[in-house]
Design a protein around this motif. Structure first.
Motif, short mmCIF file in Angstrom:
data_model
loop_
_atom_site.label_atom_id
_atom_site.label_comp_id
_atom_site.label_asym_id
_atom_site.label_seq_id
_atom_site.Cartn_x
_atom_site.Cartn_y
_atom_site.Cartn_z
N GLU A 52 28.23 -14.17 48.64
CA GLU A 52 29.10 -14.18 47.36
C GLU A 52 30.40 -15.16 47.76
OE1 GLU A 52 29.85 -10.55 45.15
OE2 GLU A 52 27.86 -9.93 45.64
N ALA A 53 30.67 -15.90 46.58
CA ALA A 53 31.99 -16.49 46.63
C ALA A 53 33.17 -15.56 46.87
CB ALA A 53 32.28 -17.36 45.66
N VAL A 54 34.13 -15.97 47.90
CA VAL A 54 35.29 -15.22 47.93
C VAL A 54 36.55 -15.89 47.62
CG1 VAL A 54 36.89 -14.17 49.83
CG2 VAL A 54 34.22 -14.49 50.29
N ASP A 55 37.42 -15.28 46.62
CA ASP A 55 38.18 -15.80 46.11
C ASP A 55 39.42 -16.08 46.84
OD1 ASP A 55 40.94 -15.27 44.15
OD2 ASP A 55 39.51 -16.24 43.01
N THR A 56 40.34 -17.18 46.71
CA THR A 56 41.26 -17.89 47.66
C THR A 56 42.58 -16.56 47.57
OG1 THR A 56 41.04 -19.86 46.99
CG2 THR A 56 42.99 -19.51 47.74
N SER A 57 42.63 -15.94 46.67
CA SER A 57 43.69 -14.83 46.69
C SER A 57 43.26 -13.51 47.81
CB SER A 57 43.92 -14.13 45.21
OG SER A 57 42.77 -13.51 44.61
N GLU A 58 41.90 -13.31 47.99
CA GLU A 58 41.44 -12.49 48.81
C GLU A 58 41.53 -12.94 50.42
OE1 GLU A 58 38.11 -10.18 47.59
OE2 GLU A 58 38.00 -11.57 46.12
N TRP A 59 41.23 -14.25 50.68
CA TRP A 59 41.05 -14.61 52.04
C TRP A 59 42.42 -15.18 52.64
CZ3 TRP A 59 42.15 -19.41 53.38
CH2 TRP A 59 41.98 -20.64 52.60
#
Length: 254
Positions: A52-59
């Protein structure tokens, strides 16, 4: 000295070439656990190949071990953000390639055993990859079909070999001594095999992530109800004329 084939190296025109970000990440004022450039590339490969796509704010916070990056100024924070986005864009492009690559910065030399040292370029890429994979392991557990599990574990073992090399060496040495074999020779064979299989593991791991992500997207699309886009006769005409639809474009439709 071994002469195993190096992992695939990106052409000079591809990948993240920015040394400014690498210098920023390596600065002593960064918080403990901040990823260096090779660790970042491995970490983002794991992010870009996730089911699944991982949001920028998470990584992005994970790059700095969820601590304050200690920016010197707002301008520096903007520059670093853009640098991280460039690395991420390169990782996404890489994950879509038929044969993903390691940058020249991270590919290391031709000595497979030397690349097992914790500060070696390939080992640092592998460390970042495992960090990213373990962070996202629940996504894989949720979506990985059982029939792909064995191949998935083989790829993980190969891509993570150089990060776990000290523990692997200890395990191999213990088994080799029981079998009265040379532990260093046994480990050398394992390291050279991992190095030789590295490019294939990169490709199959990325392909598996693409396959599962495409399936997840298709499944979600089937679950999403289709809403009618039909304009009511008395609603404002979507052309922007200000008249009712039945008095404007609706006339032509009728």
């Amino acid at each position: 000295m071994s002469h195993a084939t190096p992992p695939v190296v990106t052409p000079a025109t591809a990948g993240p070439p920015d040394d400014t970000l690498a210098e920023f990440l390596a600065a002593p004022v960064r918080p403990d656990g901040t990823l260096d450039a090779c660790q970042l590339e491995g970490f983002l490969f794991a992010v870009a190949t996730a089911p699944e796509a991982v949001d920028t704010s998470e990584w992005i916070p994970a790059v700095f071990n969820h601590a304050d990056p200690a920016f010197a100024s707002e301008d520096e924070s903007v520059q670093v953000f853009h640098g991280l986005m460039d690395y991420h864009a390169a990782a996404v492009t890489n994950a879509q390639a038929h044969q993903p690559y390691l940058s020249a910065r991270c590919a290391g030399g031709t000595d497979a055993v030397a690349e097992c040292a914790p500060d070696a370029p390939l080992a640092r890429w592998s460390q970042g990859f495992l960090l990213g994979y373990e962070w996202l392991s629940e996504l894989w557990e949720s979506h990985l079909p059982q029939e792909l599990a064995d191949a998935h574990e083989d790829d993980l073992a190969c891509l993570g070999f150089f990060a776990d090399a000290p523990a692997i060496h200890a395990d191999i040495a213990a088994r080799a001594r029981k079998a009265r074999r040379d532990p260093d020779a046994a480990f050398l064979r394992e390291a050279e095999t991992a190095r030789a299989d590295f490019a294939a593991a990169l490709a199959s791991f990325a392909a598996r992530g693409r396959l599962i992500r495409d399936y997840v997207i298709a499944r979600e699309a089937q679950r999403t109800p289709v809403r009618s886009s039909k304009t009511g006769r008395n609603a404002p005409c979507p052309c922007g004329s200000g008249r009712k639809y039945k008095k404007c474009c609706g006339v032509a439709t009728a």
